[in-house]
Design an enzyme around this catalytic site. Structure first.
Site, PDB file in Angstrom:
ATOM      1  N   SER A 124       0.821  -1.213   0.000  1.00 39.69           N
ATOM      2  CA  SER A 124       0.000   0.000   0.000  1.00 39.69           C
ATOM      3  C   SER A 124       0.858   1.267   0.000  1.00 39.69           C
ATOM      4  O   SER A 124       0.495   2.273  -0.633  1.00 39.69           O
ATOM      5  CB  SER A 124      -0.955  -0.005   1.202  1.00 39.69           C
ATOM      6  OG  SER A 124      -0.228  -0.154   2.405  1.00 39.69           O
ATOM      7  N   GLU A 160      11.239  -8.697  -4.439  1.00 39.38           N
ATOM      8  CA  GLU A 160      11.699  -7.441  -3.819  1.00 39.38           C
ATOM      9  C   GLU A 160      13.200  -7.525  -3.516  1.00 39.38           C
ATOM     10  O   GLU A 160      13.957  -6.586  -3.759  1.00 39.38           O
ATOM     11  CB  GLU A 160      10.920  -7.169  -2.525  1.00 39.38           C
ATOM     12  CG  GLU A 160       9.459  -6.806  -2.785  1.00 39.38           C
ATOM     13  CD  GLU A 160       8.601  -6.732  -1.525  1.00 39.38           C
ATOM     14  OE1 GLU A 160       7.516  -6.165  -1.619  1.00 39.38           O
ATOM     15  OE2 GLU A 160       9.009  -7.238  -0.476  1.00 39.38           O
TER      16      GLU A 160
HETATM   17  C1  5RP Z   1       5.230  -6.669   0.357  1.00 37.65           C
HETATM   18  C2  5RP Z   1       6.049  -5.921   1.327  1.00 37.65           C
HETATM   19  C3  5RP Z   1       5.566  -4.562   1.749  1.00 37.65           C
HETATM   20  O1  5RP Z   1       6.571  -3.635   1.532  1.00 37.65           O
HETATM   21  C4  5RP Z   1       5.211  -4.587   3.198  1.00 37.65           C
HETATM   22  O2  5RP Z   1       4.290  -5.640   3.413  1.00 37.65           O
HETATM   23  C5  5RP Z   1       4.599  -3.256   3.638  1.00 37.65           C
HETATM   24  O3  5RP Z   1       3.342  -3.116   3.077  1.00 37.65           O
HETATM   25  P1  5RP Z   1       2.445  -1.831   3.303  1.00 37.65           P
HETATM   26  O4  5RP Z   1       3.141  -0.697   2.653  1.00 37.65           O
HETATM   27  O5  5RP Z   1       1.137  -2.200   2.624  1.00 37.65           O
HETATM   28  O6  5RP Z   1       2.280  -1.656   4.787  1.00 37.65           O
HETATM   29  O7  5RP Z   1       7.075  -6.333   1.782  1.00 37.65           O
HETATM   30  O8  5RP Z   1       5.754  -7.944   0.117  1.00 37.65           O
END
Ligand code: 5RP
Length: 220
Positions: A30, A103
């Site tokens: 998000s 990532e």
């Molecule tokens: C996805 C991730 C995101 O960066 C992590 O979950 C943070 O998500 P958000 O910005 O929705 O809090 O690692 O795999």
């Protein structure tokens, strides 16, 4: 200020780290989505982006941002992404959205990792957020037993398949006092693709959104 407003503020601050004419590494989640939307406004200034997930690729494409295959990119000054937890050394737990492996790969190519977070993600010791571990499906039971032996409580992420066709075990009840060592140990279990600890290659810059504004924190 709501959590979403803080996420957006951190994401907007990250736009200043984007180099003109460059290919940008783009995370997932998000907070990363707010960054993608901001990047859409400056798409004429960049060459394009490499996405860390199918979801981010779709959002980038919806803004008309050119997508590059990572194999065709040798230089990427910046990778921008969120985190589930980040500690004082800028080591992170990531993978809440299940995109941890891509990532980690995209971040590995980038010159700098810029982490964008609201203040709720900052912790002294990581582990309250369950550690995601991407696992080859046939190794699920073996990996789960090994993670239990390391003191964790692995839980299968039900109904979820990663972009790479694998499963996720979310490991609860951890207190990660040696993030680099634990990242290495978990990655050595046969059947683990990678785990959500980003400690060996942590963030270089943290843009931490608070109700008072966005703080820039540098590694070291
Ligand atoms: C996805 C991730 C995101 O960066 C992590 O979950 C943070 O998500 P958000 O910005 O929705 O809090 O690692 O795999």
């Amino acid at each position: 200020m709501t959590q979403d407003e803080m996420k957006k503020a951190a994401a907007e601050a990250a736009l200043a780290f984007v180099e003109k004419g460059s290919i940008v590494g783009v995370g997932t989640g998000s907070t990363a989505n707010f960054f993608i939307d901001g990047l859409g406004r400056m798409k004429e200034d960049i060459k394009g982006a490499v996405a860390s997930s199918e979801a981010s690729a779709q959002r980038l494409a919806s803004h008309g941002i050119r997508l590059f295959d990572l194999n065709d990119v040798s230089e990427m000054p910046v990778y921008v992404d969120g985190a589930d937890e980040i500690d004082g050394s800028l080591a992170m737990i990531k993978g809440g959205g299940g995109a941890l492996t891509r990532e980690k790969i995209v971040a590995a190519v980038a010159g700098r990792f810029v982490c964008i977070c609201d203040q709720s993600k900052q912790v002294a010791v990581m582990g309250k957020f369950p550690l995601p571990v991407e696992v080859i499906p046939m190794a699920r039971a073996h990996v789960a037993r090994q993670l239990e032996a390391l003191g964790g409580r692995p839980v299968l992420r039900e109904g979820f398949t990663t972009d790479n066709g694998n499963i996720i075990l979310d490991v609860h009840d951890l207190e990660i006092t040696d993030p680099k060592g634990f990242e290495t140990t978990v990655n050595q279990i046969a059947g683990v693709v990678t785990n959500g600890l980003f400690a060996l290659r942590g963030a270089d810059v943290l843009l931490l959104a608070t109700p008072e504004g966005v703080r820039e924190i540098k590694e070291g």
